[in-house]
Motif scaffolding. Structure first.
Motif, PDB file in Angstrom:
ATOM      1  N   GLY A   5       0.783  -1.218   0.000  1.00 56.47           N
ATOM      2  CA  GLY A   5       0.000   0.000   0.000  1.00 56.47           C
ATOM      3  C   GLY A   5       0.819   1.273   0.000  1.00 56.47           C
ATOM      4  O   GLY A   5       0.283   2.374   0.149  1.00 56.47           O
ATOM      5  N   MET A   6       2.120   1.133  -0.185  1.00 59.66           N
ATOM      6  CA  MET A   6       3.013   2.287  -0.160  1.00 59.66           C
ATOM      7  C   MET A   6       3.537   2.572  -1.574  1.00 59.66           C
ATOM      8  O   MET A   6       3.803   1.651  -2.350  1.00 59.66           O
ATOM      9  CB  MET A   6       4.180   2.018   0.801  1.00 59.66           C
ATOM     10  N   VAL A   7       3.656   3.854  -1.904  1.00 62.56           N
ATOM     11  CA  VAL A   7       4.217   4.255  -3.191  1.00 62.56           C
ATOM     12  C   VAL A   7       5.736   4.211  -3.099  1.00 62.56           C
ATOM     13  O   VAL A   7       6.321   4.736  -2.146  1.00 62.56           O
ATOM     14  CB  VAL A   7       3.758   5.675  -3.578  1.00 62.56           C
ATOM     15  N   TYR A   8       6.369   3.584  -4.070  1.00 60.32           N
ATOM     16  CA  TYR A   8       7.830   3.535  -4.135  1.00 60.32           C
ATOM     17  C   TYR A   8       8.270   4.399  -5.313  1.00 60.32           C
ATOM     18  O   TYR A   8       7.873   4.169  -6.454  1.00 60.32           O
ATOM     19  CB  TYR A   8       8.316   2.096  -4.340  1.00 60.32           C
ATOM     20  N   ILE A   9       9.097   5.399  -5.015  1.00 58.79           N
ATOM     21  CA  ILE A   9       9.605   6.274  -6.066  1.00 58.79           C
ATOM     22  C   ILE A   9      11.122   6.387  -5.927  1.00 58.79           C
ATOM     23  O   ILE A   9      11.636   6.643  -4.833  1.00 58.79           O
ATOM     24  CB  ILE A   9       8.937   7.669  -6.030  1.00 58.79           C
ATOM     25  N   ASP A  10      11.805   6.160  -7.024  1.00 60.20           N
ATOM     26  CA  ASP A  10      13.265   6.267  -7.040  1.00 60.20           C
ATOM     27  C   ASP A  10      13.647   7.371  -8.017  1.00 60.20           C
ATOM     28  O   ASP A  10      13.293   7.313  -9.200  1.00 60.20           O
ATOM     29  CB  ASP A  10      13.903   4.940  -7.464  1.00 60.20           C
ATOM     30  N   LEU A  11      14.353   8.377  -7.521  1.00 62.28           N
ATOM     31  CA  LEU A  11      14.793   9.504  -8.344  1.00 62.28           C
ATOM     32  C   LEU A  11      16.286   9.417  -8.602  1.00 62.28           C
ATOM     33  O   LEU A  11      17.015   8.746  -7.865  1.00 62.28           O
ATOM     34  CB  LEU A  11      14.469  10.824  -7.640  1.00 62.28           C
ATOM     35  N   ASN A  12      16.745  10.113  -9.624  1.00 59.97           N
ATOM     36  CA  ASN A  12      18.184  10.127  -9.874  1.00 59.97           C
ATOM     37  C   ASN A  12      18.868  11.162  -8.979  1.00 59.97           C
ATOM     38  O   ASN A  12      18.224  11.982  -8.322  1.00 59.97           O
ATOM     39  CB  ASN A  12      18.478  10.380 -11.349  1.00 59.97           C
ATOM     40  N   LYS A  66       5.322  10.555   4.989  1.00 63.28           N
ATOM     41  CA  LYS A  66       3.875  10.486   5.154  1.00 63.28           C
ATOM     42  C   LYS A  66       3.214  11.623   4.370  1.00 63.28           C
ATOM     43  O   LYS A  66       3.700  12.757   4.355  1.00 63.28           O
ATOM     44  CB  LYS A  66       3.480  10.583   6.637  1.00 63.28           C
ATOM     45  N   VAL A  67       2.113  11.282   3.721  1.00 63.40           N
ATOM     46  CA  VAL A  67       1.336  12.295   3.029  1.00 63.40           C
ATOM     47  C   VAL A  67       0.645  13.165   4.055  1.00 63.40           C
ATOM     48  O   VAL A  67      -0.041  12.657   4.944  1.00 63.40           O
ATOM     49  CB  VAL A  67       0.291  11.638   2.091  1.00 63.40           C
ATOM     50  N   ALA A  92      -2.480   6.791  -1.804  1.00 64.85           N
ATOM     51  CA  ALA A  92      -1.742   6.191  -0.686  1.00 64.85           C
ATOM     52  C   ALA A  92      -1.368   7.268   0.323  1.00 64.85           C
ATOM     53  O   ALA A  92      -1.357   8.466   0.009  1.00 64.85           O
ATOM     54  CB  ALA A  92      -0.487   5.494  -1.194  1.00 64.85           C
ATOM     55  N   ASP A  93      -1.040   6.843   1.539  1.00 64.83           N
ATOM     56  CA  ASP A  93      -0.644   7.812   2.568  1.00 64.83           C
ATOM     57  C   ASP A  93       0.818   7.690   2.970  1.00 64.83           C
ATOM     58  O   ASP A  93       1.284   8.389   3.865  1.00 64.83           O
ATOM     59  CB  ASP A  93      -1.535   7.673   3.802  1.00 64.83           C
ATOM     60  N   ARG A  94       1.573   6.811   2.301  1.00 60.42           N
ATOM     61  CA  ARG A  94       2.993   6.639   2.590  1.00 60.42           C
ATOM     62  C   ARG A  94       3.780   6.558   1.283  1.00 60.42           C
ATOM     63  O   ARG A  94       3.338   5.917   0.324  1.00 60.42           O
ATOM     64  CB  ARG A  94       3.243   5.373   3.406  1.00 60.42           C
ATOM     65  N   VAL A  95       4.945   7.192   1.264  1.00 59.49           N
ATOM     66  CA  VAL A  95       5.788   7.212   0.070  1.00 59.49           C
ATOM     67  C   VAL A  95       7.224   6.906   0.478  1.00 59.49           C
ATOM     68  O   VAL A  95       7.781   7.590   1.353  1.00 59.49           O
ATOM     69  CB  VAL A  95       5.722   8.573  -0.638  1.00 59.49           C
ATOM     70  N   LEU A  96       7.801   5.886  -0.142  1.00 57.83           N
ATOM     71  CA  LEU A  96       9.197   5.527   0.131  1.00 57.83           C
ATOM     72  C   LEU A  96      10.069   6.100  -0.983  1.00 57.83           C
ATOM     73  O   LEU A  96       9.966   5.700  -2.138  1.00 57.83           O
ATOM     74  CB  LEU A  96       9.359   4.013   0.196  1.00 57.83           C
TER      75      LEU A  96
END
Length: 340
Positions: A269-276, A333-334, A307-311
Motif C-alpha cells: 500500500g506504499m508508493v515507491y519512487i526512485d529519483l536520480n 507520510k502524506v 496512498a498515505d505513505r511514500v518511500l
C-alpha cells in the motif's frame, strides 16, 4: 434480492468487454474468422457504452497499454475504475488480471495473473461452450446475430453466460469488439450498448502537483490536466508534467535534470519512487526548504496513487543530503493539513 443480483451482473459486464481498431490484435485478412478478429486493439481510442437498468451500466473503455498478445484496458463507469489485462492467444481471449479502483495509471501487463476467465474461444461456431471456474457455463449461440446499437447495426457473435441467478448475453462484432451486453434476472434487465468510438483521444487525468510556499510556510498545490497516450510511460509523463505545472511559480520541486527512475504502488500500500541523483545535487535548498520539497513529492505521488505513505530513494540507495538522511524502511507520510 433481484436488484442486488443485477448490480453484480452489471459489475461483471465491466470486464466482459472487447477492443476496437487494429494493432497488436489485428484481424486476419484471409481464412476463417478467429478470436483475434473480435478483440482488435486501437491505441488512443475511447469506446463509449450507453447503459440502462443500472446507474453503472454506462461506461467507457480505454487501452492504457498493449504489447504482444496482451492489452490492458481501463474501464470507467463513473463510480470506479478497473484495470484489466486480456490475453489473446491459442484461439482464446482470456481475462488474466484485474485491479479494482485503479484510478492511477500503471502497467500491469507483466503482473502475476490473478484471473483466468475465457471470454471467447474457438471454434467460432454455434454450440461451442466452456465452463468457468465459478461454475457458470458460457456458450456461443450464434455467429450471425443481428444487433442494433446507438453506434449502428452489426452482425455479431452471440455469447451467453448462464448462472444460477441469471443470464448475460454479449455480442461481439468482427473488427470492432463488444457492441452490446444484456444481463437478465427474472423480469429485470441491465444493458450496455456501444454508442461511440472516439478516435485520437488520449486519456486525460487531473493531477494535483504540490510545491513549497515559503512565504506562507506551507505546502500548496496546483491542478493540471495530464494527457497519456496508449503505451506512454507514466513516470516520464508525470515528471515532465510536474515541471510544467510549476513553471510559472518561484518554487520548484523537480530540477531540469531530475528523472524518475521507477514509480509504482507496492502491495504493502506504499508508493515507491526512485529519483536520480540530480534531484539532490540540483536542489540548492536549506533544511527547511528541503523538507518542504520532500513533503511536496510525498503529497503529489501519494495523492495520485491514493496512498498515505511514500518511500523515496535516490538511484536505489537511501535518501541522503547534507540536511536530511532517511533510514532503511523510513517513509514519507502524506500530509494534506493546511495545504492549499
Amino acid at each position: 434480492m433481484k436488484k442486488g443480483i443485477l448490480v453484480c451482473l452489471a459489475a461483471s459486464m465491466l470486464w466482459m468487454l472487447a477492443f476496437g481498431g487494429a494493432s497488436g490484435f489485428a484481424a486476419t485478412s484471409k481464412g476463417a474468422a478467429s478470436v483475434k478478429d473480435y478483440f482488435p486493439v486501437k491505441p488512443n481510442t475511447r469506446y463509449v457504452y450507453e447503459g440502462s437498468g443500472n446507474e453503472y451500466a454506462s461506461y467507457d473503455v480505454y487501452v492504457d497499454y498493449a504489447q504482444g498478445a496482451k492489452a490492458q484496458r481501463r474501464v470507467d463507469n463513473g463510480g470506479t475504475v478497473v484495470a484489466q489485462v486480456v490475453e489473446v492467444k491459442d484461439g482464446a481471449a482470456k481475462l488474466v488480471y484485474s485491479r479494482p479502483e485503479a484510478y492511477y495509471r500503471e502497467n500491469f501487463l507483466t503482473a502475476k495473473a490473478n484471473k483466468s476467465e475465457i471470454l471467447l474461444k474457438e471454434p467460432l461456431r454455434a454450440g461451442t461452450k466452456w465452463k468457468l471456474s465459478d461454475g457458470r457455463e458460457r456458450r456461443i449461440v450464434s455467429t450471425s446475430a443481428k444487433v442494433s446499437t446507438p453506434s449502428g447495426s452489426y452482425t455479431a457473435v452471440e455469447v451467453t453466460t448462464k448462472s444460477k441467478d441469471g443470464t448475460t448475453t454479449d455480442y461481439y462484432a468482427k473488427n470492432v469488439g463488444l457492441v452490446k451486453s444484456v444481463s437478465k434476472v427474472g423480469d429485470s434487465e441491465i444493458s450496455s450498448s456501444l454508442s461511440a468510438i472516439e478516435k485520437n483521444k488520449p486519456l486525460v487525468q487531473t493531477v494535483r502537483f504540490f510545491y513549497p510556499n515559503m512565504d506562507a510556510d506551507r505546502v500548496d498545490s496546483v491542478e493540471a490536466k495530464v494527457s497519456f497516450k496508449t503505451n506512454d510511460i507514466t513516470r516520464l509523463t508525470l515528471a515532465k508534467a510536474y515541471r510544467n505545472a510549476l513553471s510559472g511559480l518561484p518554487s520548484k520541486v523537480f530540477s531540469k535534470n531530475t528523472k524518475i527512475n521507477s514509480l509504482y504502488l507496492n502491495r504493502d500500500g506504499m508508493v515507491y519512487i526512485d529519483l536520480n541523483r540530480a534531484f539532490v545535487d540540483e536542489m540548492n535548498a536549506g533544511s527547511g526548504y528541503e523538507a518542504m520539497i520532500l513533503q511536496s513529492v510525498a503529497n503529489t505521488f501519494g495523492v495520485y496513487y491514493g496512498a498515505d505513505r511514500v518511500l523515496l530513494t535516490i538511484d536505489n540507495k537511501l535518501y541522503s543530503s547534507g540536511h536530511i538522511a532517511l533510514k532503511k524502511g523510513e517513509y514519507l507520510k502524506v500530509k494534506l493539513d493546511g495545504a492549499a
